[in-house]
Each structure stands twice: as C-alpha cells, then as structure tokens.
Write an enzyme that holds these catalytic residues in place. Structure first.
Site, PDB file in Angstrom:
ATOM      1  N   LYS A   1      22.972 -17.554  -0.278  1.00 16.92           N
ATOM      2  CA  LYS A   1      21.821 -16.723   0.074  1.00 16.92           C
ATOM      3  C   LYS A   1      20.869 -16.686  -1.112  1.00 16.92           C
ATOM      4  CE  LYS A   1      24.665 -13.468   1.186  1.00 16.92           C
ATOM      5  NZ  LYS A   1      24.332 -12.795   2.439  1.00 16.92           N
ATOM      6  N   ARG A   2      19.674 -16.201  -0.874  1.00 14.74           N
ATOM      7  CA  ARG A   2      18.681 -16.061  -1.935  1.00 14.74           C
ATOM      8  C   ARG A   2      19.294 -15.332  -3.130  1.00 14.74           C
ATOM      9  NH1 ARG A   2      14.884 -11.761  -2.323  1.00 14.74           N
ATOM     10  NH2 ARG A   2      15.582 -11.072  -0.264  1.00 14.74           N
TER      11      ARG A   2
ATOM     12  N   LYS B   1      26.798 -16.220  11.120  1.00  8.98           N
ATOM     13  CA  LYS B   1      27.100 -17.650  11.255  1.00  8.98           C
ATOM     14  C   LYS B   1      28.503 -17.957  10.751  1.00  8.98           C
ATOM     15  CE  LYS B   1      22.207 -18.305  10.447  1.00  8.98           C
ATOM     16  NZ  LYS B   1      21.192 -18.451   9.395  1.00  8.98           N
TER      17      LYS B   1
ATOM     18  N   LYS C   1      21.883  -8.717  -4.000  1.00  8.61           N
ATOM     19  CA  LYS C   1      22.834  -9.538  -3.240  1.00  8.61           C
ATOM     20  C   LYS C   1      24.097  -9.816  -4.061  1.00  8.61           C
ATOM     21  CE  LYS C   1      19.270 -11.614  -0.321  1.00  8.61           C
ATOM     22  NZ  LYS C   1      19.731 -11.181   1.008  1.00  8.61           N
TER      23      LYS C   1
ATOM     24  N   HIS D   1      11.997  -5.409   7.895  1.00  4.81           N
ATOM     25  CA  HIS D   1      13.133  -6.213   7.434  1.00  4.81           C
ATOM     26  C   HIS D   1      13.677  -5.776   6.082  1.00  4.81           C
ATOM     27  CE1 HIS D   1      13.403  -9.464  10.438  1.00  4.81           C
ATOM     28  NE2 HIS D   1      12.103  -9.323  10.569  1.00  4.81           N
TER      29      HIS D   1
ATOM     30  N   THR E   1      22.021 -12.641   8.258  1.00  3.16           N
ATOM     31  CA  THR E   1      22.363 -13.497   9.405  1.00  3.16           C
ATOM     32  C   THR E   1      23.379 -14.552   9.023  1.00  3.16           C
ATOM     33  OG1 THR E   1      20.391 -14.841   8.954  1.00  3.16           O
ATOM     34  CG2 THR E   1      20.200 -13.157  10.670  1.00  3.16           C
TER      35      THR E   1
END
Length: 836
Positions: free
Chosen positions: A571-572, A683, A577, A380, A679
C-alpha cells in the site's frame, strides 16, 4: 514467463456459444484470427504496415487489443444508443483517479472471449502472456481512491446500470519508482508514449472552459495574468468499460487540455517563439501529470486548475447529454445523478449553480434545490490535511463568479445555522465554508456536504468517525444526509482473472454464479472441514506462490522460496499505514534469532510494496530502512533461509494481481481510526490470505463476516487511540519492554546503516522524541503476540486451510457489486437499463 496472469481455458467454444456471442456483439462472420482477412491479421498489416511475420511484441499487442475493441465496438455503440432512446436516469461518476491497470486480459475475460483468444493464439503460435506484458498500466491513478473508482465502473457495467466515468487523461502517471542504494527514485511514467489502442478521441465533442486569467512566459516559467480572460479546450477520449458477459459496455471519458486554435502571431513573427505559445504550454501542462508536486504553491495551483477543468468539462458534457432528450431543467435530478469521488470534484457545486443561474436563468432557490438533489459526495479520509482547503485568492484570480456563488451559498447556510443554533457563533465559525485566518480558504469538504443530498463514508467505522468527529457539526445539521457504503472490489479482476487456480477450485465446488453474485461464496463454509477441499485450496495457493516466484525471478532476478510464508504489506507508504511497525516486528524477530539461532520459527518472506509521495521525506526514509533491513537480514548466515525481506519496486495494479493470489498473510496494521476502509484487505481475503491487523477500516467488518476467531486482530481501538492521545508516552514502552528497546537501540547503533551513520535518526525521533503520533510502540507488543499465534497456526496445515476457506466464504459482502447496488438504490435512485 509466469502463467499466473490470465491462464486461458483450453476448451473450444460450442457452436451455440459462438453463435450467441457473435449475435450479441454484431460481428457476423468476421474471424478474430487465423486468416489473412481476420481482425488480428488486418490490424497488423494495415495499422502498422508491417509484415505480420516480422511484427514485434508491441505491434502484436496493439493488433490484439484493436481486434478485441472491434469485437466490442458495435455493442458499445448500441449501449449508448439504448440510453439515448430510453432516456433512463444516468449516473456520472467524477473522479480525479481511475487506477484501471491493464485492459486487454480484463476485457477478454469480461467479453467471455477467452476460448476464442486461446484458439487464436494456438493457431498463430502467439505468446499470449507476452502480449499482455506489452501493455503498460494506465497512469490514471495512484492508490485506493482510483482503484475503487475502476472497480465501481466494472460493477456498474456488469449490473447494466446506465453510467459514465469522468476523469482526466494524464500523459504521465504519478511516477515510476526505482530503488537505488535503498532509496526511492522517481522517473516519469510516460505510459502514453505509444498510442493507446483502447481510447477513441472525440474531437467533435470538445468543451470550452473559460478562465478569468491567462498566462505568460517569464523567466522560463508560466505565470498567471489576472484579469485577462482566456479559454481552454477539453478534448474527450473515450475508453470502453466492459461489463461481465459483454451485455453492457459503458464509457470512461477522459479529458485532455488543449489551447484554442490560435496563438499570438505577432509575438511569434518577432522571434518570441516560446512567448507566443505560452497559452498552448499552459493548456497542455494542465493534464500532463497526475498529482503535481503539492509541496509547492505552483503545484497546488495546478492541482486546483485540474480539478476545475475536470468539473467544467464533465458538467458541460452531461448537461449536453441531458438536453438531447429533456427540455425541462426541473427534470435534471430525475435524469442525472452526479457522484463526487472525494473532495476533488467539489467545484461541481458552484459550477452547476453557475450553469443553472447564468445559462438556464433559474431563480436561486430553484437552482439550489436542483443542485442538491443532483449531487452526492463520498468522503474517503479522516485526515484533516486530506480535506482540501483552497486559498480564496485563487478563486478571485481564476473563478470570481464561482466565488460569488460560494459566498452566497455560505451566507444563506450560516443564516440557517444561526437559526438552528442561536448564539453559538463558535459553531458558525467551524461550519462556515470560508476558513478565517491570515489567508482565507474555502473548505471543500464543507462545500461538498452543504451542496449535495448525500454524504457517505466507505466503511462502518469511517462513517461513524466522520459523523462524530471529522464533520460533527455538519452531521448534526444534516443528520439524514449521512450514510455508509462500505467499499468493495470486483471479483472478476481480483479473483477470476488474477487467481485462475483458486477460481477454478471454487467453481468446481459451487458453480460459477459467484462471479456476479459473490455472496454465493458462503456456500464454501461447509467445506472448511472437508479434507479434500482443504487440500485443493492448499494446492491452488502453492500454484500461485510458484507462479509468482517464477515471475519475480524472470523479471527482477530476485529469488524467493515459495515454501516459506509469504507475509505481505502492499500500500502507499505513509506513517499511519505503519510500514515502520511491520519493519520493527521484523527487527524483533531478527534479534530473537541472533540471540538464539536454534529458535524454531517457520521460514518467512516479508514483502513490501508501495510508493512514497516525492516530498514526503520520512516515508522515503522508511523505504530506505526496509531495503537496508532486507540487505542485512539476507546477508546474515543466522537468518538466511529463515527470514527474508523483499521490497518490490513500482507497485501497480499488475503487480498486485500477481502478489495477492500468492499471499499467505495480509498485514492491515494502520493506526485505528485512520484508515477509511482499505480495499487491498478485501482482495487478500477473497484470495484466501489470513489477515493480521488492527480494528480499523473495513477490516472490522471483514472479521465480523468471517468470524474474529479467523483473524489475528491486535492493538488499540480507535476509541482507545483517541482517548490516550493526551497522555500517551512512547518512552514508557522503550523503558519497560525489552524487545522494543533492543530493536530501537539496534537501529540507532547504525547496525542497518554502517556506511551511512545517523541516516535513520529521524525514525527514532519520530518514535520517541516527537511522541510517536501514530502509536507504533503502543501496538508493537500486541502485534508480536498476534504474530506468534499466526505462526503457531501455520504449523497446522489443515487448521490454516480451514481459516482460509472461512475467509473466502465470508468475503462475499466485499464485492463492489454489492456496494454499487446500495449506491443505486439508496443514493442515486437509478435502475438497470439493459441494452436492446
């Protein structure tokens, strides 16, 4: 209270539908509610011994949940009975996380019980949405890894695959996040404070886990005692996994750690009460917390022990199941498929070898062949720090037999490497399962790849970079083992349940087949130019935004305008990110309005949500900056009503289920080559948000499906990021891009930290002094240009709706049903086993 979550349909079920469901669930004439002898009323009275009229919200939730569990129980038992009778090949999915969220509404939806529950809530004048709010999000996961595992379980049950999830029953989730003076604060997430009505304890199916050390209490802390063997007891707790339509109900089995039923009575009698219970404390602490603080060696050791406990319990249990119908060990890989969700369960390799060698007394070659054919591994991440490497000394202390097995695996493996690449000792060093150095470590990713027959990435670009960069040597050694399985999400939870207005709009247009065959959403493509359907989609979006705004106001007091663009990044919190890049974009827009208050821009609300690891100080500082930015922008008359920044604390599945349907814009802006898949991007896409993002993870494939012209892509590619690493200089952007310079100077001037001077200096250091490792400044100007195109399109309502429809129509590939179908046929060789 918002009606966004789970709006129940009003029509009463037909007599035929009622009969079919009652027969399927084996409920006979039992009523769900509306009578003193009905399930709901009996649970209120007999479980809680409370007058139903005086019951509180929590008691009502538990009664409703237990009533739903009663309905599914016979089907649940029949599912397991069918598997035992037919003896199909079974899938066992091992994961340290299962981010399942709340279960009541999801189970009602998948059981097709909505009309029954609607009628019951009407008869009893129950606040259904209030009941749902009483259920805590299960603290069994943190981010995308755990949410993917939950979606996969849903898909496996829906597709009638004989599967079981294995995880740990954490008493406390990662943490509950609150914001104080802009800073993240962590509080315990005691989600099991009240009994969970879904779980079923199985004390008759416990497993003993043997360790080569025990524990003693010194100075108020537990310390391992090497060479003094001890044991733990794994107690299984089962949760139902309901497939859509209720035909198959699989099991998620979670292990809780306990001590054997004894303690040192002499110590206790002599007054050392705590010392006498050291073993019990050690055992119970093992599964107490999800993700112990891994910034300390003590926390890392606990994590290592958690991983072995999961593996040992799960393999003992599945071997026990295998032996119920099979006596020949040679059949193991024909009857069992074990999927390792990331490196965390990699100890399954030496543990399965130990079982086959020491318990089954098989020869090495035979045991190794069975092990490899039984195990498969999903990677991952491309981040080196996320590829676990455990100190060899910990194996010596806790698992010496496993270390012997790993050494032998490594010896044979390196012999094969030398035969394949003679004279290349540097390659041998890189590929070894044992990393040399002052402290030798076991490379868990290498062990997972060598010990399994399949290694898959989770998006096309991720799988390519995994093969060509991260584990290049191993991919060259085993080219046939590597494959891609692009992630997916379950459309039942993330569209049907989370966004009832849009789901109804889609169903009215193309029927309801999309719930189990998301590819049918492609039928929406011709409707992208249909003005009436565009209007219906816009109305569904307005409904979702209004519901979210009402919920936010009622629960937090924050007021947002649903007429503004809802621009989201959830998100985290991590540097790669790039929440900081998003914040820099907002600072630039803010500067533009300060310089020209008459500038025409569409009003926007920027939403952030996500947790930072407690020891990740820069990530926590980014949260602080976002909150200070929010306060400054909100307090400036020039921008009030035009720009608003909102940080939503304690991000979880339930929050995502509310915000994602309301989003207009999805930010997927990771540094290219760093996001494995993502993911949340999927969505947002299936809920009609438009994506502004980099060419990274699954976003690349999403743009291929919907058409790049319907995305707002920007920034460096993964190859460009890698190619410019040696010469990239962020100072060039500061010196040559006026808006970049102005944004950084405004932050450095303490404009956003007037009462905390210098607090944001580490952000400037990260972006300039320390080289901007994640290339925020390299992509900022391109990001702003894409943002400008996005704003121009938003002014064209029909044009925006058209692209939104094409995004929804192109999202069919990103169902977890498609992903699981590929796993089943290409990795597991497993087939559906309908319950009879």
């Amino acid at each position: 209270m918002s009606e966004q979550s789970t709006v129940l349909p009003s029509p009463s079920p037909s007599a035929a539908a009622v009969g079919d469901l009652l027969e399927q669930y084996g409920c006979g004439p039992i009523r769900f509610s509306g009578h003193n002898e009905a399930l709901y009323e009996r649970h209120l009275l007999f479980d809680d011994v409370v007058d139903p009229l005086a019951a509180g919200g929590r008691e009502r939730f538990e009664a409703a949940a237990r009533s739903v569990r009663d309905v599914l129980s016979q089907r649940w038992v029949r599912t397991e009975r069918t598997y035992n009778r037919l003896n199909p090949k079974r899938i066992y999915y091992l994961s340290m996380e299962f981010l399942i969220g709340r279960s009541l509404a999801n189970n009602v939806t998948n059981l097709l019980l909505d009309p029954f529950v609607h009628r019951a809530t009407q008869q009893r004048d129950l606040d259904w949405l209030g009941l749902i709010e009483q259920e805590p999000d299960a603290g069994l996961g943190n981010g995308g890894l755990g949410r993917l595992a939950a979606c996969f379980l849903d898909s496996m049950a829906t597709m009638q695959l004989p599967a079981m999830g294995y995880g740990l029953r954490y008493e406390y989730g990662i943490f509950k996040q609150s914001i104080q003076d802009g800073w993240q604060h962590e509080q315990p997430d005691n989600w099991l404070r009240r009994q969970d009505p879904w779980e079923v304890a199985r004390p008759n199916e416990t497993v003993e886990v043997k360790l080569n050390c025990s524990f003693e209490m010194l100075g108020g802390q537990l310390h391992p005692v090497p060479g003094r063997p001890s044991a733990l007891i794994g107690i299984p707790f089962d949760r139902p996994v309901v497939g859509y339509g209720g035909k198959t109900i699989n099991t998620l089995r979670l292990w809780a750690a306990a001590a054997p039923d004894y303690f040192d009575f002499q110590e206790f009698s002599s007054g050392d009460f705590v010392g006498a219970l050291a073993g019990t404390l050690a055992a119970e602490n093992l599964t107490r917390v999800l993700y112990p603080d891994d910034s300390t060696e003590r926390g890392q050791r606990l994590r290592f022990a958690q991983e072995y406990f999961l593996v040992a319990c799960s393999l003992a249990d599945l071997v026990r199941r295998f032996h119920r119908r099979n006596g020949d060990w040679q059949l193991l890989s024909d009857k069992v498929a074990i999927q390792l969700n990331d490196t965390h369960p990699t100890l399954a390799v030496p543990e399965l070898m130990r079982i086959l060698l020491d318990d089954a007394h098989l020869a090495w070659d035979q045991a190794w062949d069975i092990t490899q054919r039984t195990l498969a591994y999903t990677n991952h991440t491309l981040l080196p720090e996320a590829l676990e490497k455990w100190p060899l000394a910990w194996f010596e202390m806790l698992l010496p037999r496993h270390l012997e097995i790993i050494f032998e695996i490594n010896r044979r493996f390196l012999d094969a490497v030398r035969a394949r690449f003679p004279g290349d000792e540097e390659r041998v060093r890189r590929m070894s399962l044992v990393e040399a150095g002052p402290e030798r470590r076991i490379r868990m990713a290498n062990l997972a790849i060598v010990g399994s027959h399949s290694t898959n990435g989770v998006a096309a670009i991720h799988s390519r970079l995994l093969r060509t960069m991260t584990v290049k040597d191993l991919a060259e050694m085993f080219p046939d083992r590597f494959n891609n399985k692009t992630n997916g999400v379950t459309p039942r939870r993330w569209l049907l349940l989370a966004n009832p207005s849009l789901a109804a709009t889609i169903t009215e247009a193309i029927g309801d087949g999309w719930t189990t065959d998301l590819g049918q959403l492609s039928k929406l493509k011709p409707l992208a130019d249909d003005k009436a359907f565009c209007g219906q989609l816009r109305k569904a979006n307005r409904d979702a935004k209004s519901h979210f705004s009402d919920w936010l106001k009622s629960t937090t007091g924050q007021i947002v305008d649903p007429e503004t663009i809802f621009d989201c990044q959830i998100k985290r919190i991590h540097e790669y990110k790039r929440q900081l890049l998003n914040a820099l974009r907002i600072v630039v827009l803010y500067n533009r309005l300060r310089d020209n208050p008459r500038l025409e821009i569409p009003p926007r609300t920027f939403f952030f949500a996500g947790k930072a690891a407690p020891a990740y100080q820069l990530a926590k500082l980014i949260i602080k900056f976002i909150n200070n930015l929010a306060g400054t922008v909100d307090g400036d008359p020039v921008t009030r009503g035009r720009l608003k920044v909102v940080f939503l604390p304690d991000y979880c599945v339930s929050l995502a289920e509310r915000l994602i349907p309301a989003a207009d814009v999805s930010n997927q802006i990771s540094t290219a080559g760093y996001e494995a898949s993502g993911t949340s991007n999927m969505k947002f896409m299936m809920n009609a948000a438009l994506t502004i993002g980099t060419r990274d993870g699954a976003t690349i494939e999403m743009a291929e499906e919907a058409g790049e012209e319907n995305f707002f892509l920007f920034g460096l590619t993964a190859d460009q990021v890698a190619g410019s690493r040696s010469w990239y200089n962020p100072h060039w952007h500061y010196d040559n891009e006026p808006e970049t310079r102005a944004a950084l100077d405004l932050i450095s001037s303490d404009y956003f930290s007037r009462y905390e001077p210098g607090v944001f200096a580490p952000l400037r250091n990260a972006l300039l002094t320390d080289g901007d490792h994640y290339m925020h400044l390299a992509d900022l100007t391109s990001y702003l240009a894409a943002d400008q195109r996005l704003c121009q399109l938003y002014a064209d309502g029909d044009g925006w709706a058209r692209k939104a429809i094409l995004n929804v129509a192109g999202s069919g590939k990103f169902s977890s049903d498609r992903t699981i179908a590929q796993y089943a046929t290409e990795i597991w060789n497993a087939k559906p086993c309908p319950v009879t």
